[in-house]
Design an enzyme around this catalytic site. Structure first.
Site, PDB file in Angstrom:
ATOM      1  N   CYS A 229       0.870  -1.182   0.000  1.00  0.00           N
ATOM      2  CA  CYS A 229       0.000   0.000   0.000  1.00  0.00           C
ATOM      3  C   CYS A 229       0.907   1.233   0.000  1.00  0.00           C
ATOM      4  CB  CYS A 229      -0.991  -0.032   1.155  1.00  0.00           C
ATOM      5  SG  CYS A 229      -0.266   0.004   2.800  1.00  0.00           S
TER       6      CYS A 229
ATOM      7  N   ASN B   7       2.180   1.495   4.476  1.00  0.00           N
ATOM      8  CA  ASN B   7       2.458   0.231   5.180  1.00  0.00           C
ATOM      9  C   ASN B   7       2.125   0.302   6.675  1.00  0.00           C
ATOM     10  OD1 ASN B   7       5.250  -1.976   5.972  1.00  0.00           O
ATOM     11  ND2 ASN B   7       3.231  -2.563   5.272  1.00  0.00           N
TER      12      ASN B   7
ATOM     13  N   ASP C 212      -7.999   3.818   0.673  1.00  0.00           N
ATOM     14  CA  ASP C 212      -7.132   4.190   1.789  1.00  0.00           C
ATOM     15  C   ASP C 212      -7.984   4.699   2.957  1.00  0.00           C
ATOM     16  OD1 ASP C 212      -5.220   5.156   3.445  1.00  0.00           O
ATOM     17  OD2 ASP C 212      -4.146   6.283   1.901  1.00  0.00           O
TER      18      ASP C 212
ATOM     19  N   ARG D  76      -3.491  -0.599   5.407  1.00  0.00           N
ATOM     20  CA  ARG D  76      -4.075  -1.684   4.605  1.00  0.00           C
ATOM     21  C   ARG D  76      -3.174  -2.892   4.438  1.00  0.00           C
ATOM     22  NH1 ARG D  76      -5.040   1.960  -0.466  1.00  0.00           N
ATOM     23  NH2 ARG D  76      -3.200   2.899   0.499  1.00  0.00           N
ATOM     24  N   SER D  77      -1.943  -2.697   3.960  1.00  0.00           N
ATOM     25  CA  SER D  77      -1.132  -3.877   3.616  1.00  0.00           C
ATOM     26  C   SER D  77      -0.726  -4.714   4.831  1.00  0.00           C
ATOM     27  CB  SER D  77       0.076  -3.518   2.743  1.00  0.00           C
ATOM     28  OG  SER D  77       0.973  -2.644   3.396  1.00  0.00           O
TER      29      SER D  77
HETATM   30  P1  4NP Z   1      -1.871   2.811   4.092  1.00  0.00           P
HETATM   31  O1  4NP Z   1      -2.487   4.193   4.623  1.00  0.00           O
HETATM   32  O2  4NP Z   1      -1.277   3.110   2.720  1.00  0.00           O
HETATM   33  O3  4NP Z   1      -3.059   1.898   3.978  1.00  0.00           O
HETATM   34  O4  4NP Z   1      -0.855   2.370   5.099  1.00  0.00           O
HETATM   35  C1  4NP Z   1      -1.737   5.373   4.696  1.00  0.00           C
HETATM   36  C2  4NP Z   1      -0.960   5.616   5.793  1.00  0.00           C
HETATM   37  C3  4NP Z   1      -0.249   6.798   5.896  1.00  0.00           C
HETATM   38  C4  4NP Z   1      -0.332   7.741   4.887  1.00  0.00           C
HETATM   39  C5  4NP Z   1      -1.114   7.498   3.780  1.00  0.00           C
HETATM   40  C6  4NP Z   1      -1.821   6.302   3.683  1.00  0.00           C
HETATM   41  N1  4NP Z   1       0.370   8.960   5.004  1.00  0.00           N
HETATM   42  O5  4NP Z   1       0.195   9.826   4.132  1.00  0.00           O
HETATM   43  O6  4NP Z   1       1.138   9.141   5.974  1.00  0.00           O
END
Ligand code: 4NP
Length: 159
Positions: free
Chosen positions: A11, A14, A126, A17-18
């Site tokens: 994702c 990390n 997300d 989701r992942s």
């Molecule tokens: P993930 O979600 O891709 O599912 O882990 C996110 C976590 C952090 C951020 C974006 C998406 N961020 O912009 O910090």
């Protein structure tokens, strides 16, 4: 026994989701007696959270479902480590595009939501900026596709 197939769930950060995908599919693989066939990990295409824990909302969703993200530490997938993996499972089409830009072959990149009937883009949205329901929705999407993903891996990607 041959080497396990190395499967990386991917994702953006990390942390949401992942990591959840990794433990959901790993638990399903264990249930089916496939633990030896695969080595599962997860990573983000971004570097903001490298070394950090799972998002507390994902960690508590995992606990609700009898899983654990207690030991998760975020890592990044880059051009340098892309060759360490046989298969990538992208949470969304941005992740898919970024993986190919990093050097993954298109046929190495599977979509997490490829195993259900969908009219819309096959993304696990997300949940980072949304409310708690986004994490339950993500869990349900992961759970609904886990068996189909394992079948695909067994049929088409185990040498
Ligand atoms: P993930 O979600 O891709 O599912 O882990 C996110 C976590 C952090 C951020 C974006 C998406 N961020 O912009 O910090």
């Amino acid at each position: 026994m041959s080497q396990p197939i190395r499967v990386l769930f991917v994702c953006l950060g990390n942390i949401c989701r992942s990591p959840l995908a990794e433990v959901v599919v790993k638990a399903e693989a264990e249930e089916k007696g496939l633990s030896e066939v695969f080595h599962f990990e997860s990573a983000g295409t971004g570097n903001w959270h490298v070394g950090g824990s799972a998002d507390p909302r994902s960690a508590s969703k995992a606990l609700d479902k009898g899983l654990s993200l207690e030991h998760h530490r975020a890592q990044q997938i880059t051009q340098r480590n892309i060759e360490d993996w046989d298969i990538f499972v992208a949470m969304d089409s941005d992740n898919q595009r970024n993986l190919i830009a990093l050097g993954a072959k298109p046929e190495q990149v599977l979509m997490m939501r490829a195993y259900e009937d969908l009219d819309l883009a096959p993304d696990v949205p997300d949940p980072y900026y949304g409310g708690a329901h986004g994490f339950e929705d993500a869990y349900q999407m992961l759970k609904n596709n886990a068996q189909g993903l394992l079948d695909d891996l067994m049929e088409n990607h185990v040498r």
